[in-house]
Write a protein that holds these residues in place. Structure first.
Motif, PDB file in Angstrom:
ATOM      1  N   GLN A  41      59.135  25.538  21.678  1.00  0.00           N
ATOM      2  CA  GLN A  41      58.200  26.208  20.789  1.00  0.00           C
ATOM      3  C   GLN A  41      56.779  25.810  21.176  1.00  0.00           C
ATOM      4  O   GLN A  41      56.426  24.636  21.211  1.00  0.00           O
ATOM      5  CB  GLN A  41      58.476  25.807  19.339  1.00  0.00           C
ATOM      6  CG  GLN A  41      57.523  26.446  18.348  1.00  0.00           C
ATOM      7  CD  GLN A  41      57.870  26.081  16.924  1.00  0.00           C
ATOM      8  OE1 GLN A  41      58.943  25.542  16.644  1.00  0.00           O
ATOM      9  NE2 GLN A  41      56.953  26.341  16.011  1.00  0.00           N
ATOM     10  N   VAL A  42      55.953  26.819  21.432  1.00  0.00           N
ATOM     11  CA  VAL A  42      54.581  26.567  21.836  1.00  0.00           C
ATOM     12  C   VAL A  42      53.742  26.198  20.616  1.00  0.00           C
ATOM     13  O   VAL A  42      53.841  26.827  19.566  1.00  0.00           O
ATOM     14  CB  VAL A  42      53.979  27.811  22.501  1.00  0.00           C
ATOM     15  CG1 VAL A  42      52.521  27.568  22.851  1.00  0.00           C
ATOM     16  CG2 VAL A  42      54.768  28.173  23.745  1.00  0.00           C
ATOM     17  N   GLN A  43      52.937  25.167  20.768  1.00  0.00           N
ATOM     18  CA  GLN A  43      52.038  24.773  19.684  1.00  0.00           C
ATOM     19  C   GLN A  43      50.686  24.410  20.263  1.00  0.00           C
ATOM     20  O   GLN A  43      50.595  23.686  21.255  1.00  0.00           O
ATOM     21  CB  GLN A  43      52.608  23.587  18.900  1.00  0.00           C
ATOM     22  CG  GLN A  43      51.833  23.264  17.644  1.00  0.00           C
ATOM     23  CD  GLN A  43      52.523  22.221  16.786  1.00  0.00           C
ATOM     24  OE1 GLN A  43      53.389  21.498  17.250  1.00  0.00           O
ATOM     25  NE2 GLN A  43      52.125  22.144  15.523  1.00  0.00           N
ATOM     26  N   LEU A  44      49.637  24.942  19.639  1.00  0.00           N
ATOM     27  CA  LEU A  44      48.260  24.634  20.010  1.00  0.00           C
ATOM     28  C   LEU A  44      47.562  24.110  18.767  1.00  0.00           C
ATOM     29  O   LEU A  44      47.591  24.768  17.722  1.00  0.00           O
ATOM     30  CB  LEU A  44      47.541  25.884  20.521  1.00  0.00           C
ATOM     31  CG  LEU A  44      48.153  26.583  21.730  1.00  0.00           C
ATOM     32  CD1 LEU A  44      47.441  27.907  22.003  1.00  0.00           C
ATOM     33  CD2 LEU A  44      48.088  25.694  22.957  1.00  0.00           C
ATOM     34  N   VAL A  45      46.934  22.943  18.884  1.00  0.00           N
ATOM     35  CA  VAL A  45      46.275  22.339  17.733  1.00  0.00           C
ATOM     36  C   VAL A  45      44.832  22.014  18.104  1.00  0.00           C
ATOM     37  O   VAL A  45      44.587  21.149  18.958  1.00  0.00           O
ATOM     38  CB  VAL A  45      47.014  21.069  17.274  1.00  0.00           C
ATOM     39  CG1 VAL A  45      46.288  20.461  16.077  1.00  0.00           C
ATOM     40  CG2 VAL A  45      48.457  21.374  16.927  1.00  0.00           C
ATOM     41  N   GLU A  46      43.904  22.710  17.434  1.00  0.00           N
ATOM     42  CA  GLU A  46      42.478  22.484  17.684  1.00  0.00           C
ATOM     43  C   GLU A  46      41.943  21.387  16.764  1.00  0.00           C
ATOM     44  O   GLU A  46      42.454  21.172  15.660  1.00  0.00           O
ATOM     45  CB  GLU A  46      41.649  23.755  17.426  1.00  0.00           C
ATOM     46  CG  GLU A  46      42.022  24.946  18.275  1.00  0.00           C
ATOM     47  CD  GLU A  46      42.874  25.939  17.537  1.00  0.00           C
ATOM     48  OE1 GLU A  46      42.864  27.130  17.891  1.00  0.00           O
ATOM     49  OE2 GLU A  46      43.574  25.527  16.576  1.00  0.00           O
ATOM     50  N   SER A  47      40.891  20.738  17.210  1.00  0.00           N
ATOM     51  CA  SER A  47      40.185  19.761  16.394  1.00  0.00           C
ATOM     52  C   SER A  47      38.742  19.670  16.875  1.00  0.00           C
ATOM     53  O   SER A  47      38.414  20.178  17.953  1.00  0.00           O
ATOM     54  CB  SER A  47      40.856  18.383  16.474  1.00  0.00           C
ATOM     55  OG  SER A  47      40.821  17.909  17.809  1.00  0.00           O
ATOM     56  N   GLY A  48      37.911  19.023  16.066  1.00  0.00           N
ATOM     57  CA  GLY A  48      36.534  18.765  16.477  1.00  0.00           C
ATOM     58  C   GLY A  48      35.475  19.595  15.792  1.00  0.00           C
ATOM     59  O   GLY A  48      34.277  19.379  16.004  1.00  0.00           O
ATOM     60  N   GLY A  49      35.894  20.558  14.976  1.00  0.00           N
ATOM     61  CA  GLY A  49      34.913  21.375  14.275  1.00  0.00           C
ATOM     62  C   GLY A  49      34.200  20.583  13.197  1.00  0.00           C
ATOM     63  O   GLY A  49      34.557  19.442  12.892  1.00  0.00           O
ATOM     64  N   GLY A  50      33.177  21.201  12.619  1.00  0.00           N
ATOM     65  CA  GLY A  50      32.447  20.534  11.558  1.00  0.00           C
ATOM     66  C   GLY A  50      31.155  21.231  11.242  1.00  0.00           C
ATOM     67  O   GLY A  50      30.891  22.345  11.719  1.00  0.00           O
ATOM     68  N   LEU A  51      30.355  20.567  10.406  1.00  0.00           N
ATOM     69  CA  LEU A  51      29.048  21.080  10.004  1.00  0.00           C
ATOM     70  C   LEU A  51      27.971  20.309  10.756  1.00  0.00           C
ATOM     71  O   LEU A  51      27.921  19.068  10.669  1.00  0.00           O
ATOM     72  CB  LEU A  51      28.872  20.905   8.495  1.00  0.00           C
ATOM     73  CG  LEU A  51      27.481  21.211   7.925  1.00  0.00           C
ATOM     74  CD1 LEU A  51      27.121  22.671   8.139  1.00  0.00           C
ATOM     75  CD2 LEU A  51      27.438  20.853   6.439  1.00  0.00           C
ATOM     76  N   VAL A  52      27.141  21.033  11.489  1.00  0.00           N
ATOM     77  CA  VAL A  52      26.063  20.414  12.256  1.00  0.00           C
ATOM     78  C   VAL A  52      24.780  21.205  12.047  1.00  0.00           C
ATOM     79  O   VAL A  52      24.808  22.298  11.482  1.00  0.00           O
ATOM     80  CB  VAL A  52      26.395  20.346  13.763  1.00  0.00           C
ATOM     81  CG1 VAL A  52      27.622  19.474  14.015  1.00  0.00           C
ATOM     82  CG2 VAL A  52      26.598  21.737  14.330  1.00  0.00           C
TER      83      VAL A  52
END
Length: 120
Positions: free
Chosen positions: A1-12
């Motif tokens: 099962q393919v899984q992609l997990v993004e991170s690093g976003g935010g308010l700048v």
């Protein structure tokens, strides 16, 4: 099962930098052509950058050329997007995707997205 997990976003604030990451699992990452997209409210999803499986080919949309850099680590199964000199118009949900080909703009698998908000 393919899984992609993004991170690093935010308010700048405008002019700041952010680095997004996307960890892939379920497929041999080094064989995958990858891309970063974004979607702002009321707008269509936009391809920002893509990178070939080896990292030897990269494409950037005009809207981010010179400010964003796509990269990958095939040992850590990670795709990155370094975003510099952010502008309020960069505010969107950012997605990583497995692309259909090295020069394709079509994503076959998508992450859940990470929100980037840039204040003026």
């Amino acid at each position: 099962q393919v899984q992609l997990v993004e991170s690093g976003g935010g308010l700048v604030q405008a002019g700041d930098s952010l680095r997004l990451s996307c960890v892939a699992s379920g497929r041999t990452f080094s064989s995958l052509h990858m891309g970063w997209f974004r979607q702002a409210p009321g707008k269509e999803r936009e391809l920002l950058a893509r990178i070939s499986s080896s990292g030897g080919y990269r494409y950037y949309a005009d809207s981010v050329k010179g400010r964003f850099t796509i990269s990958r680590d095939n040992v850590k199964n990670t795709l990155n997007l370094q975003m510099n000199t952010l502008k309020p118009e960069d505010t969107a949900v950012y997605y990583c995707a497995i692309l259909r080909g090295a020069t394709s703009s079509v994503g076959d698998y998508w992450g859940q997205g990470t929100q980037v908000t840039v204040s003026s």
